[in-house]
Design a protein around this motif. Structure first.
Motif, PDB file in Angstrom:
ATOM      1  N   LEU A  43     -43.029  -1.656 -37.554  1.00 49.45           N
ATOM      2  CA  LEU A  43     -44.075  -0.616 -36.138  1.00 49.45           C
ATOM      3  C   LEU A  43     -45.786  -1.239 -36.681  1.00 49.45           C
ATOM      4  N   LEU A  44     -45.965  -0.574 -37.502  1.00 46.82           N
ATOM      5  CA  LEU A  44     -47.125  -0.819 -38.206  1.00 46.82           C
ATOM      6  C   LEU A  44     -47.909  -1.712 -38.912  1.00 46.82           C
ATOM      7  N   PHE A  45     -46.675  -2.539 -39.562  1.00 50.86           N
ATOM      8  CA  PHE A  45     -46.598  -3.672 -40.270  1.00 50.86           C
ATOM      9  C   PHE A  45     -46.803  -5.230 -38.893  1.00 50.86           C
ATOM     10  N   GLY A  46     -45.688  -4.908 -38.488  1.00 55.75           N
ATOM     11  CA  GLY A  46     -45.925  -5.803 -36.837  1.00 55.75           C
ATOM     12  C   GLY A  46     -47.156  -5.501 -36.289  1.00 55.75           C
ATOM     13  N   PHE A  47     -47.976  -4.778 -36.306  1.00 61.72           N
ATOM     14  CA  PHE A  47     -49.423  -4.431 -35.328  1.00 61.72           C
ATOM     15  C   PHE A  47     -50.265  -5.087 -36.463  1.00 61.72           C
ATOM     16  N   PHE A  48     -49.927  -5.100 -37.084  1.00 58.68           N
ATOM     17  CA  PHE A  48     -50.952  -5.759 -38.476  1.00 58.68           C
ATOM     18  C   PHE A  48     -51.260  -7.372 -38.631  1.00 58.68           C
ATOM     19  N   THR A  49     -49.580  -7.205 -38.781  1.00 57.68           N
ATOM     20  CA  THR A  49     -49.963  -8.860 -38.829  1.00 57.68           C
ATOM     21  C   THR A  49     -49.753  -9.291 -37.139  1.00 57.68           C
ATOM     22  N   PHE A  50     -49.946  -8.508 -36.401  1.00 58.27           N
ATOM     23  CA  PHE A  50     -50.204  -9.640 -34.769  1.00 58.27           C
ATOM     24  C   PHE A  50     -52.214  -9.562 -34.731  1.00 58.27           C
ATOM     25  N   ILE A  51     -52.289  -8.012 -35.257  1.00 56.71           N
ATOM     26  CA  ILE A  51     -53.878  -7.848 -34.743  1.00 56.71           C
ATOM     27  C   ILE A  51     -54.731  -8.491 -35.621  1.00 56.71           C
ATOM     28  N   PHE A  52     -54.997  -9.045 -37.068  1.00 57.39           N
ATOM     29  CA  PHE A  52     -56.039  -9.638 -37.561  1.00 57.39           C
ATOM     30  C   PHE A  52     -55.748 -10.285 -37.501  1.00 57.39           C
ATOM     31  N   PRO A  53     -54.452 -11.617 -37.559  1.00 56.79           N
ATOM     32  CA  PRO A  53     -54.608 -12.405 -37.428  1.00 56.79           C
ATOM     33  C   PRO A  53     -55.577 -13.108 -36.554  1.00 56.79           C
ATOM     34  N   LEU A  54     -55.098 -12.325 -34.584  1.00 52.17           N
ATOM     35  CA  LEU A  54     -55.855 -12.805 -33.831  1.00 52.17           C
ATOM     36  C   LEU A  54     -57.075 -12.100 -33.498  1.00 52.17           C
ATOM     37  N   SER A  55     -57.316 -11.137 -33.923  1.00 51.59           N
ATOM     38  CA  SER A  55     -58.856 -10.978 -34.135  1.00 51.59           C
ATOM     39  C   SER A  55     -59.377 -11.709 -35.242  1.00 51.59           C
ATOM     40  N   ILE A  56     -59.044 -12.728 -36.142  1.00 48.42           N
ATOM     41  CA  ILE A  56     -59.924 -13.307 -36.636  1.00 48.42           C
ATOM     42  C   ILE A  56     -60.278 -14.511 -36.637  1.00 48.42           C
ATOM     43  N   GLY A  57     -58.883 -14.622 -35.702  1.00 48.94           N
ATOM     44  CA  GLY A  57     -58.863 -16.598 -34.788  1.00 48.94           C
ATOM     45  C   GLY A  57     -59.675 -16.801 -34.222  1.00 48.94           C
ATOM     46  N   PHE A  58     -59.434 -15.683 -33.302  1.00 45.71           N
ATOM     47  CA  PHE A  58     -59.730 -15.918 -31.903  1.00 45.71           C
ATOM     48  C   PHE A  58     -61.877 -16.209 -31.867  1.00 45.71           C
ATOM     49  N   PRO A  59     -62.736 -15.169 -32.413  1.00 45.20           N
ATOM     50  CA  PRO A  59     -64.128 -15.816 -32.482  1.00 45.20           C
ATOM     51  C   PRO A  59     -64.614 -16.858 -33.911  1.00 45.20           C
ATOM     52  N   VAL A  60     -63.272 -17.724 -34.428  1.00 41.58           N
ATOM     53  CA  VAL A  60     -63.297 -18.876 -34.910  1.00 41.58           C
ATOM     54  C   VAL A  60     -63.442 -19.588 -34.124  1.00 41.58           C
ATOM     55  N   CYS A  61     -61.786 -19.533 -33.365  1.00 45.70           N
ATOM     56  CA  CYS A  61     -62.151 -20.466 -31.938  1.00 45.70           C
ATOM     57  C   CYS A  61     -63.061 -20.419 -30.855  1.00 45.70           C
ATOM     58  N   PHE A  62     -63.347 -19.401 -30.824  1.00 47.59           N
ATOM     59  CA  PHE A  62     -63.709 -19.547 -29.723  1.00 47.59           C
ATOM     60  C   PHE A  62     -65.527 -20.397 -29.722  1.00 47.59           C
ATOM     61  N   TYR A  63     -65.899 -19.292 -30.523  1.00 48.72           N
ATOM     62  CA  TYR A  63     -67.108 -19.732 -31.658  1.00 48.72           C
ATOM     63  C   TYR A  63     -68.142 -20.913 -32.124  1.00 48.72           C
ATOM     64  N   PHE A  64     -66.866 -21.350 -33.036  1.00 52.33           N
ATOM     65  CA  PHE A  64     -67.289 -22.442 -34.248  1.00 52.33           C
ATOM     66  C   PHE A  64     -66.252 -23.666 -33.512  1.00 52.33           C
ATOM     67  N   LEU A  65     -65.112 -23.423 -33.227  1.00 50.27           N
ATOM     68  CA  LEU A  65     -64.593 -24.647 -32.466  1.00 50.27           C
ATOM     69  C   LEU A  65     -64.619 -24.958 -31.225  1.00 50.27           C
ATOM     70  N   ASN A  66     -65.724 -24.086 -30.805  1.00 44.24           N
ATOM     71  CA  ASN A  66     -66.103 -24.557 -28.925  1.00 44.24           C
ATOM     72  C   ASN A  66     -65.103 -24.282 -28.050  1.00 44.24           C
ATOM     73  N   TYR A  67     -63.855 -24.247 -27.981  1.00 42.06           N
ATOM     74  CA  TYR A  67     -62.668 -24.300 -27.398  1.00 42.06           C
ATOM     75  C   TYR A  67     -63.129 -22.630 -25.964  1.00 42.06           C
ATOM     76  N   ASP A  68     -62.629 -23.219 -25.185  1.00 40.96           N
ATOM     77  CA  ASP A  68     -62.384 -22.020 -24.112  1.00 40.96           C
ATOM     78  C   ASP A  68     -61.701 -21.067 -24.506  1.00 40.96           C
ATOM     79  N   PHE A  69     -61.425 -20.115 -22.992  1.00 41.07           N
ATOM     80  CA  PHE A  69     -61.526 -18.719 -23.836  1.00 41.07           C
ATOM     81  C   PHE A  69     -60.024 -18.712 -23.618  1.00 41.07           C
ATOM     82  N   ASN A  70     -59.419 -19.068 -22.711  1.00 43.57           N
ATOM     83  CA  ASN A  70     -58.016 -19.457 -22.513  1.00 43.57           C
ATOM     84  C   ASN A  70     -57.081 -20.067 -24.065  1.00 43.57           C
ATOM     85  N   ALA A  71     -57.809 -21.596 -24.334  1.00 43.26           N
ATOM     86  CA  ALA A  71     -57.606 -22.083 -25.569  1.00 43.26           C
ATOM     87  C   ALA A  71     -57.669 -21.641 -26.576  1.00 43.26           C
ATOM     88  N   SER A  72     -58.943 -20.878 -27.007  1.00 41.92           N
ATOM     89  CA  SER A  72     -58.751 -19.953 -27.961  1.00 41.92           C
ATOM     90  C   SER A  72     -57.741 -18.690 -28.584  1.00 41.92           C
TER      91      SER A  72
END
Length: 715
Positions: free
Chosen positions: A101-130
């Motif tokens: 459960l904890l690993f599932g949480f880690f492997t879900f939340i870390f990529p999500l937390s890192i990926g969203f700001p990169v897509c939203f701010y760096f690649l300039n996609y909207d909220f749904n796409a990011s």
């Protein structure tokens, strides 16, 4: 001749259109890639993926994406997820479910937390796409799982929590996909949530309550129809995948759940498991890996700097996110660097779920072509990275486990064991052979030997020919599990001495005999007392009474009288009990005194046995009925007994086996006599005894012996 070459050129025109050349090309790649790449130490998986790139529509266009390719690819993907669920050590998974459960949480939340700001701010996609792209980073496909399965470390704890984490994170991402799609279409309302929850609840109930009962009935009623078992299993896998789609999640979730549902019913050493793995690893899974390569279009890198930037960014974020999750898992659970690398390797490959998320988003106009092309490049890069990382880590762990096994083999374990099964009647051979295949050390090169003792009379030669004909089917049964079966027929006046002599001649370590059916336990078997076999055969001896199919077992009850652990053969017996528990995916409950249980726990730790041992205290060994009252018909009962003169021998158990037919007439029962050649006093075994003067101890033991003798009258 010209006509022939013209026809040949027409048949081999790219892309191939007819089934025979298409299938021939695929089989040729599956055959040659692993062999050729092994020479240069590159995982075969990478070769299959790269082969897909070369022959695919974006390469030499030798093979086009078609319905047939999609069908085999889908079967391969479902097969990977199904085998992952089927090979999961359920006892280990239950013991470490919090870690999963904890690993599932880690492997879900870390990529999500890192990926969203990169897509939203760096690649300039909207909220749904990011958010959708970031959730894609959290998914992973067990592309490298065949590597750990092949190297025999599928039961390693790091593998178990990674497989468990896979299903958790992929399920969460696919639910997010359904939510985002509903949001983009304006359907995210109360009815949407009610429909999703109800459909998932119905799906879970069908898979974990209804399917196991149907499977248990099917395997029991059609026990001899081995080919039907495999077809039934495939049917369950695809039915589960279909139900998952209906429930609103991806089919891969259904395939994995099907593996979990059937896990307790398919022993890992069974012929059925061997067939499932053989066909999957030989055909369906390689086909899937080739199809993954066929998706990759290298030319997208040349389409402009934007595509290159997006592809590079997505790949870096995906790999870094999974590495971060593996790193924090290592820190929290204090794993080694090699185990961290194994977790990272297994969880870093993006293929099936990733592609499903991106394609759905692209078709719904949430994502653009750059994300789609970048994701395809990401699939190739992460699959290559995952394969190399997993191969390297898995080899290190396999070597370490092998070294531990070799070190322990010199002390307690049997490295190259030989199992002997004397047969009074061939009718009992099937169940005895099944038991032998379950407990046999998979690294042993010795065969399982079937023995019959033929009386020395005028019919001896005819009886030998009759026996050889009767046991042919058991040779086939063993070969289905890739186990060699050896058959021996001996002429002897005394069956007990014949068994003892043969066990010495072939240097067997374990002897398995059936339970006498017609006469009492202490009466004659093969025309000789069971006592003669017990006392003359100095190997580890199992006397088995199998009334039911093993799939009906819910617990393994291991009854250990005082001082059981003192025998030199007890360590081997405990290993076999733990192996049997793992194969049947059932827990072990030890019935013993507290000191005996503590000693057994310590032995299990020293031998690094991967089993959780429950405990039931037994203080009054005179009242045997109190033990039997706590057991159910679905308990597999193993009673540890001792030969006369051994350190753990107690006179109370001299005639105890007579009571088994009375108290456990419907149970599967095994009487185990561990090898024990030490004749030392049991007086100094526990501190409780050493603290008492010798005379008082002898008096106490004498009184206990007299009291315990009453059980023989009560029976």
């Amino acid at each position: 001749m010209i006509e022939f070459f013209t026809h040949l050129v027409h048949e081999l025109k790219f892309p191939l259109a007819k089934p025979v050349p298409i299938f021939s090309l695929i089989l040729l790649i599956i055959l040659l890639c692993p062999i050729l790449l092994k020479k240069i130490n590159i995982p075969g998986i990478i070769g299959l993926i790269i082969s897909g790139v070369v022959i695919g529509p974006h390469g030499l266009n030798m093979l086009a994406k078609s319905d047939a390719v999609d069908l085999f690819s889908t079967i391969g993907l479902l097969y990977i997820m199904f085998i992952a669920g089927l090979e999961l050590d359920m006892n280990e998974f239950k013991a470490n479910r919090n870690k999963s459960l904890l690993f599932g949480f880690f492997t879900f939340i870390f990529p999500l937390s890192i990926g969203f700001p990169v897509c939203f701010y760096f690649l300039n996609y909207d909220f749904n796409a990011s958010f959708l792209t970031a959730s894609m980073f959290a998914t992973h496909t067990l592309v490298a799982y065949p590597i750990v399965s092949k190297l025999g470390i599928a039961k390693n704890q790091a593998v178990a929590i990674t497989v468990g984490g896979t299903i958790l994170t992929d399920t969460a991402v696919l639910i997010i996909l359904a939510v985002i799609m509903g949001n983009s279409q304006g359907n995210l309302n109360q009815a949407f949530w009610i429909k999703l929850c109800v459909s998932l609840a119905i799906f879970s109930a069908i898979m974990f309550i209804l399917i196991p009962r149907i499977a248990k009935w099917f395997f029991k009623k059609l026990e001899s129809e081995k080919h039907a078992h495999y077809i039934f299993v495939l049917s369950v896998v695809f039915f589960a995948a279909f139900l998952a789609e209906v429930a609103g999640v991806e089919p891969i979730i259904g395939a994995f759940v099907a593996g979990l549902a059937l896990n307790p019913l398919i022993p890992h050493s069974s012929a059925l498991m061997n067939r499932i793995e053989f066909i999957g690893n030989s055909l369906f899974i390689p086909f899937f890996l080739i199809s993954v390569g066929m998706l990759v279009d290298i030319s997208v890198i040349l389409s402009g700097p934007t595509a290159l930037i997006v592809a590079g960014t997505l790949s870096v974020v995906a790999i870094f996110g999974k590495w971060t999750a593996a790193f924090f898992t290592q820190i929290v659970f204090k794993y080694t660097r090699t185990e961290r690398q194994l977790i990272f390797g297994l969880s870093s490959a993006h293929a099936a779920a990733t592609l499903a998320v991106i394609l759905v988003g692209f078709k719904a106009n949430i994502l653009d072509e750059n994300i789609l092309n970048g994701t395809i490049i990401l699939i190739l890069i992460t699959c290559i990275v995952a394969s190399f990382a997993t191969e390297k880590a898995a080899k290190k762990i396999a070597i370490c486990e092998e070294e531990v096994s070799l070190e322990d083999a010199g002390k307690d374990q049997i490295l190259d064991e030989h199992i002997l099964i004397p047969l009074a009647k061939t009718s009992a051979a099937a169940s005895l052979l099944d038991f032998a295949l379950l407990i046999k050390d998979k690294k042993s090169s010795n065969p399982v030997t079937l023995l019959t003792i033929v009386p020395n009379n005028d019919q001896a030669e005819k009886n030998i020919l009759k026996y050889r004909k009767a046991v042919d089917k058991f040779v086939v049964q063993g070969s289905a599990s890739e186990t060699k079966i050896n058959t021996i027929a001996r002429i002897d006046h005394n069956p007990a001495s014949g068994i003892a002599r043969t066990s010495k001649e072939i240097m067997s370590d374990i002897v398995i005999i059936g339970w006498p059916r017609k006469t009492g336990f202490l009466d004659k078997i093969f025309g000789e007392n069971v006592d003669s076999i017990i006392n003359n055969v100095d190997k580890t001896l199992f006397i088995c009474n199998f009334q039911r199919n093993f799939i009906e077992e819910k617990r393994l009850v291991f009854v250990c009288p005082p001082f059981s652990e003192r025998g030199i053969g007890f360590h081997v017996l405990l290993q076999k009990i733990c192996r049997l528990s793992q194969e049947l995916s059932i827990p072990i409950v030890v019935y013993a005194e507290y000191n005996t249980h503590q000693a057994i726990q310590q032995i299990a730790v020293n031998l690094k046995l991967n089993a959780k041992l429950g405990f039931k205290s037994v203080m009054d060994w005179e009242n045997f009925e109190t033990i039997s009252d706590e057991m159910t018909v679905n308990d597999l009962v193993v009673f540890n007994l001792s030969r006369k003169g051994s350190v753990s021998y107690l006179s109370i158990f001299e005639r105890l086996p007579q009571k088994f037919e009375k108290y456990f007439d419907a149970n599967n029962v095994i009487l185990a006599y561990p090898q024990d050649d030490r004749k030392e006093s049991a007086m100094d075994a526990y501190e409780d005894f050493t603290a008492t003067p010798l005379t008082k101890s002898l008096e106490a033991i004498e009184q206990i012996g007299k009291g315990l003798g009453n059980i023989l009258k009560k029976g």
